[in-house]
Motif scaffolding. Sequence first.
Motif, mmCIF file in Angstrom:
data_model
loop_
_atom_site.group_PDB
_atom_site.id
_atom_site.type_symbol
_atom_site.label_atom_id
_atom_site.label_comp_id
_atom_site.label_asym_id
_atom_site.label_seq_id
_atom_site.Cartn_x
_atom_site.Cartn_y
_atom_site.Cartn_z
ATOM 1 N N PHE A 48 25.485 30.055 -10.651
ATOM 2 C CA PHE A 48 25.824 28.905 -11.486
ATOM 3 C C PHE A 48 26.823 29.251 -12.600
ATOM 4 C CE2 PHE A 48 22.147 25.665 -10.755
ATOM 5 C CZ PHE A 48 22.525 25.585 -9.428
ATOM 6 N N PRO A 49 26.552 30.290 -13.402
ATOM 7 C CA PRO A 49 27.516 30.608 -14.467
ATOM 8 C C PRO A 49 28.909 30.964 -13.931
ATOM 9 C CG PRO A 49 25.405 31.654 -14.911
ATOM 10 C CD PRO A 49 25.342 31.130 -13.514
ATOM 11 N N SER A 50 28.967 31.698 -12.811
ATOM 12 C CA SER A 50 30.270 32.065 -12.230
ATOM 13 C C SER A 50 31.006 30.850 -11.693
ATOM 14 C CB SER A 50 30.071 33.088 -11.105
ATOM 15 O OG SER A 50 29.479 34.268 -11.587
ATOM 16 N N MET A 51 30.280 29.915 -11.094
ATOM 17 C CA MET A 51 30.917 28.719 -10.556
ATOM 18 C C MET A 51 31.501 27.854 -11.667
ATOM 19 S SD MET A 51 28.163 27.715 -7.585
ATOM 20 C CE MET A 51 29.024 26.212 -7.148
ATOM 21 N N VAL A 52 30.847 27.839 -12.819
ATOM 22 C CA VAL A 52 31.387 27.087 -13.956
ATOM 23 C C VAL A 52 32.785 27.586 -14.307
ATOM 24 C CG1 VAL A 52 31.104 26.648 -16.421
ATOM 25 C CG2 VAL A 52 29.135 26.497 -14.905
ATOM 26 N N GLN A 53 32.979 28.892 -14.308
ATOM 27 C CA GLN A 53 34.281 29.469 -14.663
ATOM 28 C C GLN A 53 35.301 29.280 -13.549
ATOM 29 O OE1 GLN A 53 33.543 33.564 -15.672
ATOM 30 N NE2 GLN A 53 32.263 33.066 -17.448
ATOM 31 N N THR A 54 34.907 29.543 -12.301
ATOM 32 C CA THR A 54 35.862 29.491 -11.185
ATOM 33 C C THR A 54 36.336 28.068 -10.898
ATOM 34 O OG1 THR A 54 34.723 31.391 -10.199
ATOM 35 C CG2 THR A 54 36.234 30.153 -8.780
ATOM 36 N N LEU A 55 35.419 27.112 -10.946
ATOM 37 C CA LEU A 55 35.761 25.723 -10.627
ATOM 38 C C LEU A 55 36.191 24.928 -11.855
ATOM 39 C CD1 LEU A 55 32.880 24.928 -8.089
ATOM 40 C CD2 LEU A 55 35.245 25.569 -7.587
ATOM 41 N N HIS A 56 36.242 25.601 -13.011
ATOM 42 C CA HIS A 56 36.702 24.976 -14.266
ATOM 43 C C HIS A 56 35.937 23.682 -14.549
ATOM 44 C CE1 HIS A 56 39.949 27.871 -14.106
ATOM 45 N NE2 HIS A 56 40.260 27.447 -12.896
ATOM 46 N N THR A 57 34.620 23.812 -14.592
ATOM 47 C CA THR A 57 33.768 22.646 -14.810
ATOM 48 C C THR A 57 32.647 23.012 -15.765
ATOM 49 O OG1 THR A 57 32.501 20.917 -13.668
ATOM 50 C CG2 THR A 57 32.290 23.167 -12.826
ATOM 51 N N SER A 58 31.702 22.114 -15.947
ATOM 52 C CA SER A 58 30.592 22.342 -16.868
ATOM 53 C C SER A 58 29.345 22.778 -16.104
ATOM 54 C CB SER A 58 30.283 21.069 -17.656
ATOM 55 O OG SER A 58 29.851 20.046 -16.783
ATOM 56 N N LEU A 59 28.397 23.352 -16.836
ATOM 57 C CA LEU A 59 27.145 23.772 -16.216
ATOM 58 C C LEU A 59 26.379 22.573 -15.674
ATOM 59 C CD1 LEU A 59 25.057 25.961 -15.550
ATOM 60 C CD2 LEU A 59 24.100 25.644 -17.848
ATOM 61 N N ASP A 112 37.797 22.821 -6.080
ATOM 62 C CA ASP A 112 37.302 22.158 -7.286
ATOM 63 C C ASP A 112 35.887 21.667 -7.041
ATOM 64 O OD1 ASP A 112 37.508 19.486 -5.990
ATOM 65 O OD2 ASP A 112 39.666 19.848 -6.176
ATOM 66 N N ILE A 113 35.249 21.192 -8.098
ATOM 67 C CA ILE A 113 33.845 20.785 -8.030
ATOM 68 C C ILE A 113 33.664 19.523 -7.200
ATOM 69 C CG2 ILE A 113 33.921 19.391 -10.130
ATOM 70 C CD1 ILE A 113 31.013 21.650 -8.957
ATOM 71 N N VAL A 114 34.684 18.646 -7.138
ATOM 72 C CA VAL A 114 34.565 17.416 -6.353
ATOM 73 C C VAL A 114 34.506 17.743 -4.867
ATOM 74 C CG1 VAL A 114 35.681 15.242 -5.740
ATOM 75 C CG2 VAL A 114 35.706 16.024 -8.119
ATOM 76 N N THR A 115 35.444 18.580 -4.401
ATOM 77 C CA THR A 115 35.435 18.989 -2.994
ATOM 78 C C THR A 115 34.138 19.700 -2.645
ATOM 79 O OG1 THR A 115 37.841 19.249 -3.073
ATOM 80 C CG2 THR A 115 36.686 20.286 -1.234
ATOM 81 N N PHE A 116 33.722 20.580 -3.530
ATOM 82 C CA PHE A 116 32.479 21.312 -3.299
ATOM 83 C C PHE A 116 31.302 20.359 -3.179
ATOM 84 C CE2 PHE A 116 28.603 23.378 -4.680
ATOM 85 C CZ PHE A 116 28.631 24.592 -4.023
ATOM 86 N N SER A 117 31.227 19.374 -4.057
ATOM 87 C CA SER A 117 30.090 18.444 -4.061
ATOM 88 C C SER A 117 30.050 17.596 -2.789
ATOM 89 C CB SER A 117 30.166 17.530 -5.292
ATOM 90 O OG SER A 117 30.090 18.278 -6.482
#
Length: 427
Positions: A48-59, A112-117
């Motif tokens: 979770f913490p690493s994904m916040v940085q890589t995908l430039h999003t919030s926790l 990005d977080i949208v594609t991932f979601s």
Amino acid sequence: MAANAQPQQPSSRHRYEVQSTTPWWLPVLLGFLTAVGPISTDIYLPAFPSMVQTLHTSLSSVQMTLSIWFVGLAIGQLTVGPLSDRFGRRMPLIAGNVIFAVCSAVCAAAPDIVTFSIARFVASIGASASLVIPTACVRDLVPDQRAGARMMSRLVMVMGVVPILAPMLGGIVVTFVSWRVIFWASAAYGLLCVLLVLRMLPETLDHEHRLRLPPITLMTRYIVLLRHRAFLSHAMIAAFSTFLSFSYLTAASPVFINGFHFTPFQFSMLFGLFAVFMIGASQVNGALVSRFDPHKILSVAICISLVGSLLLTAIAFWLNVHPGSGHGLSLMVVPVIMAMLLTLSPTGVIYPNATMGALADQARVAGTASALAGTMQYVFGAIAGVLVGLLSGMPFFGEQTPLPMAIGMAMGAVAMLLCLPMRPAVR
């Protein structure tokens, strides 16, 4: 009408022949298939913490992907359950794992977080087949509730081994490589499941017992199931058990990594400890159901979990009032872990007994009943994730404190206790 005709229940002779020819490795295979859901939930928690940085999003956005995953599992199960009652168990299971594997690969490459979601949501619909169908296979093979509970306990043991290893591997991957490797591994797991089903899994639902029902009749069956007291009460207990567990899953990573300053690998080891106790409890349950009434075992397990959750809430509240006492790897983390063990371990007893209690009278629609029970579990799991996320965003609670997690777990335990009187009297 022929479409509404009920297939006859298998004779006792047929059931005996199916049980007597069940190979020893079949529960292992079914447990491995069912583990697709848990491993996909657990393996990326340390990331979770690493994904916040890589995908430039919030926790909170990354945490929301867990709720998206639960919603997809809930929706998928409503569809795949009736499909497995209509077309048999193998083909829907193969199709679901193919979808899961492909979409896991998309998650691995998501920019990005949208594609991932979006990819995560579709993957969860595919993974839902592995949650519903193995349970229906158990009901096909073992109609007796006690024997079914024992076999479900073996499945819990097998499906639990992979989730123990999953967060450990996830923690290692995050420490030394990229979190994206986790989802490439998930894609490989899905493909392996496809190969195992093709080569090893027999069809447990023969043609004469398959349902050929129009959609309106399927919806009617869901309504009938919800009006069945034994099914509803036990399915609600299983759903609130999932609410308790997912409150833990949603919040544990930031609580221990950001709050108590565990490394991702240390957190994964702690996660494995919790899983070991839950699996151990499921194996104790397998021995107990041969000697004691499963209804009484279920009641005792719920009471133990309730005591643990209330204790955890009291400790978490004290830590919020005295925030300096819980920083780092201090002694205050020990009572938190002990209370969590007391709360989570009984779920290894609650799940198999509640599940088989829900399916005990549903031989003709085991796939549909399993799907509805599973959908309820993951809907409640998604609600738990949203609730814990909202509490974590409030000033007094905070995303790094155990109080939101503790409140969610306590709510699930209290609700299970309230469901106990709903069960019909033991025949």
